[in-house]
Design an enzyme around this catalytic site. Structure first.
Site, mmCIF file in Angstrom:
data_model
loop_
_atom_site.group_PDB
_atom_site.id
_atom_site.type_symbol
_atom_site.label_atom_id
_atom_site.label_comp_id
_atom_site.label_asym_id
_atom_site.label_seq_id
_atom_site.Cartn_x
_atom_site.Cartn_y
_atom_site.Cartn_z
ATOM 1 N N TYR A 157 -37.579 -4.036 4.509
ATOM 2 C CA TYR A 157 -36.971 -2.809 4.001
ATOM 3 C C TYR A 157 -35.795 -2.474 4.904
ATOM 4 C CZ TYR A 157 -36.111 1.910 2.433
ATOM 5 O OH TYR A 157 -35.502 3.030 1.932
ATOM 6 N N ASP A 238 -31.975 -5.588 12.250
ATOM 7 C CA ASP A 238 -32.182 -4.207 11.823
ATOM 8 C C ASP A 238 -33.208 -3.605 12.779
ATOM 9 O OD1 ASP A 238 -33.098 -1.863 10.711
ATOM 10 O OD2 ASP A 238 -33.168 -2.625 8.660
ATOM 11 N N LYS A 265 -32.864 6.431 12.445
ATOM 12 C CA LYS A 265 -34.088 7.188 12.745
ATOM 13 C C LYS A 265 -33.944 8.024 14.022
ATOM 14 C CE LYS A 265 -36.675 5.073 9.461
ATOM 15 N NZ LYS A 265 -37.126 5.743 8.259
#
Ligand code: PLP
Length: 423
Positions: A157, A238, A265
């Site tokens: 994801y 990532d 985040k």
């Protein structure tokens, strides 16, 4: 199975009875938001809880129940819900005014600390989300290499339009993606061989986060590094979730340095955030002093709240020793949970402060090994909520800094109680 069905029916009925205010809020929200929702991850049936208040590592819902927050906003909430340092710098930023439409003073400080800490970062740029950071990293790779194919992995994801958990996800951006099995050298080698000449990027999470907290085998990442060098593709890590694994992310911990890294985040101190960066020769394409530079605009790229909160978070709250401590707390917790799970269908995977519970048997190293077990997941989630612990419906936990040994002890006791009742 009858026992599971019965337990689930009972847990659902109790959840509905206990949460009338959340139910009403959900029904009201559904009048103007599809399904009452604007962030799919947060939805679970029969209806999700609506929170009214949060402090430290505790959340209180509309019906007045307080939960230990073990989810930490899917890793974005590392600093907890009301950290005084974050509050102070955000208030100070507000005192200086916002929406400058000009450079501010914090973006360069923040960029400097990121480049000092992450081995792959020589130059960095900011975005508004992790999704956007990954979109920009891929655009950088296709522009820099002049190629068009991107290798991604099952279970990955990388954002709302870069999702590879389901086959042919309809919202994905139209890059030429090729998909290999995560952690599977033979499958990856076969895909790489087929696309060696047209590969712009290899985009990989060094641990699958949303995909079930499955750590990459270091040999798998080292192989990707080698093949990226051989083929001329750019290796993109990532680290939107995994950057918390050490002062310099999982890349530092594992000693594999990508060409480009994406962040998001918690790195923005709990504010809206994303970043991408890496080798200076690539990132220099965005230098507007150079002839032929490539423009990368974004109204909120240097918004004063994210810049101030992100910088203070990394420097004052999450220096490398704090990252180490959090990592070790998570390792201890996972070991204890797996000891409790022995002899049950439960397994906890992950690394450091990120972990996920799985139900089924057999070792789990690739997404192929995962057993969906939605009924078990729902039962576990509802039972943990009933015991006062907030975690993801999919069984994910991301420890935040305010979570102490006390909360970990209490959670272990709750899981042991669940295990003894669901045998
Ligand atoms: N990359 C990873 C590994 C993620 O886990 C996420 C979000 O969960 C993203 C990218 C997307 O970040 P954002 O939700 O900020 O767009």
């Amino acid at each position: 199975m009858v026992a599971l069905d019965e337990a689930l029916a009972k847990a659902r009925a109790r959840f509905v009875a206990d949460n009338p205010a959340s139910r009403a809020a959900h029904e009201q929200a559904a009048a103007h938001l599809p399904g009452g929702n604007t962030r799919t991850t947060l939805f679970y049936p029969p209806f999700p809880l609506t929170m009214a208040h949060a402090e430290g590592c505790r959340l209180t819902d509309l019906d007045g129940h307080t939960y230990v927050d073990l989810l930490g906003d899917y890793t974005a909430g590392l600093y907890g819900h009301d950290n005084p340092v974050i509050r102070k710098v955000v208030e100070a930023a507000l005192d200086r005014g916002w929406n400058y439409g000009a450079h501010g003073r914090d973006e360069a400080l923040f960029a400097a600390v990121l480049c000092e800490r992450f081995p792959s970062l020589e130059l960095v740029r900011f975005t508004n989300s992790g999704t956007e950071a990954n979109l920009l990293a891929l655009a950088t790779a296709t522009t820099f290499t002049g190629r068009d194919t991107v290798l991604v992995f099952t279970g990955a994801y990388h954002g709302s339009v870069l999702s590879f958990g389901d086959k042919d996800f309809p919202l994905n951006v139209p890059h030429r993606f090729v998909v290999a099995e995560y952690n599977d050298l033979a499958d990856t080698a076969a895909v790489l061989d087929r696309h060696a000449d047209d590969l712009a990027a290899i985009l990989v999470e060094p641990m699958l986060g949303s995909g079930g907290c499955l750590p990459a085998d270091p040999a798998f990442l080292a192989y990707l590094r080698r093949r990226a060098d051989e083929t001329g593709a750019l290796l993109v890590f990532d680290e939107v979730m995994t950057s918390r694994m050490s002062g310099g992310g999982l890349q530092e911990l594992l000693g594999v340095t990508p060409d480009l890294t994406t962040l998001g985040k918690y790195t923005g101190g709990g504010m809206t955030f994303g970043a991408f960066g890496g080798r200076a020769d690539m990132m220099a394409m965005y230098d507007p002093r150079r002839p032929g530079y490539v423009a990368h605009a974004g109204t909120f790229n240097n918004n004063v709240l994210s810049m101030a909160a992100g910088y203070a978070g990394l420097t004052e709250l999450f220096p490398p020793p704090a990252a180490r401590e959090l990592f070790e707390r998570g390792e201890r917790l996972r070991a204890r949970l797996n000891a409790i799970a022995e002899g049950t269908p439960m397994t906890w995977t992950g690394m450091g402060s990120m972990l996920t519970v799985h139900f089924g048997t057999g070792e789990i190293t690739t997404p192929r090994d995962l057993r969906p077990a939605p009924e078990y997941r729902e039962l576990f989630h509802l039972e943990m909520l009933a015991r006062g612990f907030h975690l993801a419906r999919r069984g994910m936990i991301a420890l935040s800094l305010p979570v102490t040994d006390r909360e970990c002890d209490e959670f272990c006791a709750a899981v042991a109680d669940f295990a003894s009742h669901s045998g």
